[in-house]
Design an enzyme around this catalytic site. Structure first.
Site, PDB file in Angstrom:
ATOM      1  N   PHE A  24       0.824  -1.207   0.000  1.00  0.00           N
ATOM      2  CA  PHE A  24       0.000   0.000   0.000  1.00  0.00           C
ATOM      3  C   PHE A  24       0.860   1.260   0.000  1.00  0.00           C
ATOM      4  O   PHE A  24       0.587   2.205  -0.730  1.00  0.00           O
ATOM      5  CB  PHE A  24      -0.895   0.052   1.246  1.00  0.00           C
ATOM      6  CG  PHE A  24      -1.984  -0.979   1.310  1.00  0.00           C
ATOM      7  CD1 PHE A  24      -2.220  -1.869   0.278  1.00  0.00           C
ATOM      8  CD2 PHE A  24      -2.795  -1.056   2.439  1.00  0.00           C
ATOM      9  CE1 PHE A  24      -3.222  -2.814   0.355  1.00  0.00           C
ATOM     10  CE2 PHE A  24      -3.803  -1.992   2.525  1.00  0.00           C
ATOM     11  CZ  PHE A  24      -4.019  -2.873   1.488  1.00  0.00           C
ATOM     12  N   ARG A  44      11.681   0.590   7.179  1.00  0.00           N
ATOM     13  CA  ARG A  44      12.874  -0.010   7.782  1.00  0.00           C
ATOM     14  C   ARG A  44      13.881  -0.403   6.705  1.00  0.00           C
ATOM     15  O   ARG A  44      15.080  -0.254   6.874  1.00  0.00           O
ATOM     16  CB  ARG A  44      12.491  -1.249   8.602  1.00  0.00           C
ATOM     17  CG  ARG A  44      11.746  -0.981   9.884  1.00  0.00           C
ATOM     18  CD  ARG A  44      11.480  -2.269  10.646  1.00  0.00           C
ATOM     19  NE  ARG A  44      10.691  -3.207   9.869  1.00  0.00           N
ATOM     20  CZ  ARG A  44      11.148  -4.326   9.326  1.00  0.00           C
ATOM     21  NH1 ARG A  44      12.417  -4.661   9.464  1.00  0.00           N
ATOM     22  NH2 ARG A  44      10.354  -5.125   8.639  1.00  0.00           N
ATOM     23  N   TYR A 163      -4.166  -8.606  16.298  1.00  0.00           N
ATOM     24  CA  TYR A 163      -4.140  -7.792  15.076  1.00  0.00           C
ATOM     25  C   TYR A 163      -5.440  -6.999  14.947  1.00  0.00           C
ATOM     26  O   TYR A 163      -5.421  -5.779  14.719  1.00  0.00           O
ATOM     27  CB  TYR A 163      -3.932  -8.662  13.839  1.00  0.00           C
ATOM     28  CG  TYR A 163      -4.088  -7.872  12.558  1.00  0.00           C
ATOM     29  CD1 TYR A 163      -3.150  -6.909  12.206  1.00  0.00           C
ATOM     30  CD2 TYR A 163      -5.189  -8.053  11.723  1.00  0.00           C
ATOM     31  CE1 TYR A 163      -3.288  -6.157  11.050  1.00  0.00           C
ATOM     32  CE2 TYR A 163      -5.336  -7.303  10.568  1.00  0.00           C
ATOM     33  CZ  TYR A 163      -4.391  -6.355  10.237  1.00  0.00           C
ATOM     34  OH  TYR A 163      -4.538  -5.595   9.102  1.00  0.00           O
TER      35      TYR A 163
END
Length: 264
Positions: A24, A44, A163
């Site tokens: 995304f 990262r 989650y």
């Protein structure tokens, strides 16, 4: 109250997109560059960002700033506003996209380290980055804050546990943020996609490419491009229009009925 200075149609605005090395985030970064925005893309994996940067058409390349950033590094997030190059410090749009899901086991069988990592990235990192950039946006009295939530934050399912809870937090945090900003020209939106394919999401979650492919077998899921197009559309709306949340699903998916366990 300061007079609005937001530029129309995205042109010239500075956007901060987290998780821009893939999925995304990368699709959103590309689409907004095409819309004329200047984009800071963080992740990262810096090498993935630089590969994306170098692959951009020459006309867009100078408008993209790759930034190595770990969403679990609280000190780096808090120091971010002053650490950006001077020409990039006034952020007009923050898109909190970075996040992950790990595992689909029931709660009693989950790895607590996975839970900690999801909370650190999906909740703590999002909150810290928002808090770092929000004072400047509020002082300028312009801006747009978006976050990628999930239908998992609305509809529980087996294995969703932490989650889903992190994405429910995102939705409630953003709704309260909008309330805190009432009377300002800042806008706040949560995007909540359902089944999405073509990204690393299921590969990371399941740790098995074959199992990840099975998630989307026989379906036509949403894509990263669909999400990017939605973000672009939101930014094209007049500045007095605030869309609180968007819940998105492909036509092959719908909210199901309550699950029932039966003795057979």
């Amino acid at each position: 109250m300061n007079a609005p200075t937001q530029k129309p149609d995205g042109a010239g605005r500075t956007v901060f997109v987290t998780g821009a090395s893939a999925g995304f985030g990368q699709a959103i970064a590309r689409r907004l560059l095409e819309d004329g925005c200047r984009v800071i893309g963080s992740a990262r994996r810096y090498e993935r960002l630089t590969d994306f940067h170098q692959g951009l058409p020459p006309g867009l390349r100078s408008n993209f700033l790759p930034l190595q950033l770990d969403m679990t590094d609280i000190e780096a997030l808090r120091a971010l506003p002053g650490s950006l190059p001077a020409a990039w410090q006034e952020i007009d749009i923050l898109i909190n996209n970075a996040g992950l899901a790990l595992g689909v086991s029931p709660a009693q069988d989950c790895n607590p380290d996975d839970w900690d990592r999801m909370i650190a990235t999906n909740v703590t990192g999002l909150v810290e980055l928002t808090r770092a950039l929000l004072p400047g946006m509020k002082a300028r009295n312009r801006g747009y804050l978006m976050a990628i939530g999930s239908t998992a934050g609305i509809y529980p399912y087996q294995g969703g546990n932490v989650y889903g809870a992190t994405k429910a937090f995102v939705a409630q945090f953003m709704a309260n943020l909008r309330t805190d900003l009432l009377g300002s020209r800042l806008r706040v939106t949560t995007l909540e996609p359902g089944l999405c394919g073509g990204t690393e999401f299921s590969d990371v979650r399941l740790g098995d490419p074959d199992k990840a492919r099975q998630v989307y077998a026989g379906t036509q899921p949403l894509t990263a491009t669909d999400i990017a197009e939605t973000v672009s559309w939101l930014l094209s709306l007049p500045e007095h229009v605030n869309v609180n949340r968007i819940e998105m699903m492909p036509t092959c998916q719908a909210p199901g009925g309550l699950a029932v366990a039966r003795d057979v």
